[in-house]
Design a protein around this motif. Structure first.
Motif, PDB file in Angstrom:
ATOM      1  N   PRO A   1       0.832  -1.213   0.000  1.00  0.00           N
ATOM      2  CA  PRO A   1       0.000   0.000   0.000  1.00  0.00           C
ATOM      3  C   PRO A   1       0.861   1.256   0.000  1.00  0.00           C
ATOM      4  O   PRO A   1       2.019   1.240   0.430  1.00  0.00           O
ATOM      5  CB  PRO A   1      -0.816  -0.131   1.290  1.00  0.00           C
ATOM      6  CG  PRO A   1      -0.024  -1.041   2.161  1.00  0.00           C
ATOM      7  CD  PRO A   1       0.680  -1.988   1.249  1.00  0.00           C
ATOM      8  N   LEU A   2       0.298   2.334  -0.466  1.00  0.00           N
ATOM      9  CA  LEU A   2       1.030   3.592  -0.560  1.00  0.00           C
ATOM     10  C   LEU A   2       1.630   4.006   0.781  1.00  0.00           C
ATOM     11  O   LEU A   2       2.767   4.479   0.830  1.00  0.00           O
ATOM     12  CB  LEU A   2       0.102   4.698  -1.078  1.00  0.00           C
ATOM     13  CG  LEU A   2       0.676   6.119  -1.073  1.00  0.00           C
ATOM     14  CD1 LEU A   2       1.897   6.211  -1.982  1.00  0.00           C
ATOM     15  CD2 LEU A   2      -0.383   7.138  -1.481  1.00  0.00           C
ATOM     16  N   VAL A   3       0.894   3.820   1.861  1.00  0.00           N
ATOM     17  CA  VAL A   3       1.399   4.254   3.157  1.00  0.00           C
ATOM     18  C   VAL A   3       2.690   3.513   3.513  1.00  0.00           C
ATOM     19  O   VAL A   3       3.607   4.092   4.108  1.00  0.00           O
ATOM     20  CB  VAL A   3       0.318   4.068   4.246  1.00  0.00           C
ATOM     21  CG1 VAL A   3      -0.027   2.597   4.452  1.00  0.00           C
ATOM     22  CG2 VAL A   3       0.749   4.722   5.549  1.00  0.00           C
ATOM     23  N   GLU A   4       2.804   2.250   3.122  1.00  0.00           N
ATOM     24  CA  GLU A   4       4.035   1.499   3.384  1.00  0.00           C
ATOM     25  C   GLU A   4       5.143   1.926   2.420  1.00  0.00           C
ATOM     26  O   GLU A   4       6.295   2.084   2.830  1.00  0.00           O
ATOM     27  CB  GLU A   4       3.772  -0.009   3.238  1.00  0.00           C
ATOM     28  CG  GLU A   4       5.024  -0.855   3.479  1.00  0.00           C
ATOM     29  CD  GLU A   4       4.785  -2.327   3.273  1.00  0.00           C
ATOM     30  OE1 GLU A   4       5.748  -3.028   2.862  1.00  0.00           O
ATOM     31  OE2 GLU A   4       3.649  -2.799   3.507  1.00  0.00           O
ATOM     32  N   ARG A   5       4.816   2.117   1.173  1.00  0.00           N
ATOM     33  CA  ARG A   5       5.832   2.563   0.209  1.00  0.00           C
ATOM     34  C   ARG A   5       6.385   3.930   0.600  1.00  0.00           C
ATOM     35  O   ARG A   5       7.575   4.206   0.460  1.00  0.00           O
ATOM     36  CB  ARG A   5       5.249   2.609  -1.214  1.00  0.00           C
ATOM     37  CG  ARG A   5       4.724   1.282  -1.727  1.00  0.00           C
ATOM     38  CD  ARG A   5       4.561   1.288  -3.240  1.00  0.00           C
ATOM     39  NE  ARG A   5       3.836   2.424  -3.768  1.00  0.00           N
ATOM     40  CZ  ARG A   5       2.512   2.502  -3.867  1.00  0.00           C
ATOM     41  NH1 ARG A   5       1.745   1.482  -3.473  1.00  0.00           N
ATOM     42  NH2 ARG A   5       1.927   3.567  -4.381  1.00  0.00           N
ATOM     43  N   ARG A   6       5.509   4.785   1.106  1.00  0.00           N
ATOM     44  CA  ARG A   6       5.944   6.109   1.547  1.00  0.00           C
ATOM     45  C   ARG A   6       6.944   6.000   2.700  1.00  0.00           C
ATOM     46  O   ARG A   6       7.967   6.699   2.715  1.00  0.00           O
ATOM     47  CB  ARG A   6       4.725   6.927   1.976  1.00  0.00           C
ATOM     48  CG  ARG A   6       5.047   8.275   2.595  1.00  0.00           C
ATOM     49  CD  ARG A   6       5.442   9.275   1.556  1.00  0.00           C
ATOM     50  NE  ARG A   6       5.711  10.580   2.145  1.00  0.00           N
ATOM     51  CZ  ARG A   6       5.953  11.677   1.439  1.00  0.00           C
ATOM     52  NH1 ARG A   6       5.945  11.623   0.127  1.00  0.00           N
ATOM     53  NH2 ARG A   6       6.191  12.819   2.039  1.00  0.00           N
TER      54      ARG A   6
END
Length: 280
Positions: free
Chosen positions: A67-72
């Protein structure tokens, strides 16, 4: 890049060149044709890489499905301590902060914000996000059209400079049918002088460097018109070399305004939104 990004890492980002506190796409594009002057261009106008996302993390680990939050979080750890030339784009879930960006950062050439879901995965080739551009409503003078006067396809726009010369400033998106029909009744060919010569402030065809259409870099044939009609338009922040780099949105004719009521052409480095009505 070699010092701060491990081999095998894949980043998603964008190159930016700054000039007098604003982004300048033209200086970045100049590198494409710089030839032997490329190194000098890079030294005089250094580029910054603004990262949006990470696709492959350190060690060659693909993170497209994360998910984006983890990639961020991975991106922030990866570039912790990196120099300003290798920056991470700001991100926020606070709408008041995002509104502040749209209000204050437009003076620096920021075009708007990109909206993504925190749980979204990275999908190559698909646009799983939305772009919200900051725009302003203003006026310009119609100096020409593509198509014909009786059936204009797009309008070519200009503004007077401080010497009273009408300077080309940009081009509209294709006009809707009702807009074409309305303009057809308002536009007229340039009036000849006493010596029956037609004098227009712009050359025909319009030089390719003026029109700024990168997908079609050749002179633009158009029909010159008498510059007496004022148009209300919506513009974004991509204003460089006294022209709007992106096509503008035509709204309506302003029959209540004289061409001398239109704001004068902006100088280099001026905020294109200064004094305009902001729109979504």
């Amino acid at each position: 890049m070699r010092a701060f990004v491990p081999p095998g890492v894949v980043l998603d980002g964008e190159l930016v060149v700054w000039e007098r506190g604003r982004t300048n796409f033209a200086l970045l594009q100049r590198r494409v044709t710089a030839g032997r002057q490329l190194l000098r261009e890079a030294r005089e106008h250094p580029a910054y890489y603004v990262t949006f996302d990470v696709l492959v993390d350190a060690g060659g680990e693909p993170v497209l499905d994360a998910p984006l939050v983890e990639r961020r979080a991975r991106l922030m750890r990866l570039l912790a301590g990196a120099p300003p030339q290798l920056a991470v784009t700001p991100q926020s879930a606070d709408l008041s902060e995002v509104s502040e960006w749209l209000t204050t950062w437009t003076a620096a050439g920021v075009e708007g914000v990109v909206i993504k879901r925190l749980d979204s995965r990275y999908e190559p080739g698909r646009r799983g996000w939305a772009k919200f551009r900051a725009r302003a409503t203003t006026e310009a003078i119609i100096g020409g059209v593509t198509g014909s006067i009786r059936n204009p396809d797009t309008a070519l726009l200009g503004r007077f400079d401080r010497r009273g010369r009408l300077r080309y400033t940009g081009r509209t998106h294709p006009l809707a049918t009702p807009q074409r029909e309305e303009l057809a009744g308002l536009l007229s060919p340039p009036r000849p002088t006493e010596r029956r010569a037609v004098i227009h402030p712009w050359p025909d065809p319009l030089p390719a460097a003026w029109s700024g259409q990168f997908e079609r870099p050749e002179p633009l044939r158009y029909v010159q018109v008498e510059p007496t009609v004022v148009a209300e338009i919506q513009v974004d922040t991509a204003y460089e070399h006294r022209r709007w780099r992106h096509r503008v949105r035509y709204a309506r004719p302003r029959l209540d305004l004289s061409v001398y009521d239109v704001p004068l052409i902006l100088g280099e480095g001026e905020d294109p939104f200064s004094g305009y009505a902001r729109t979504a």
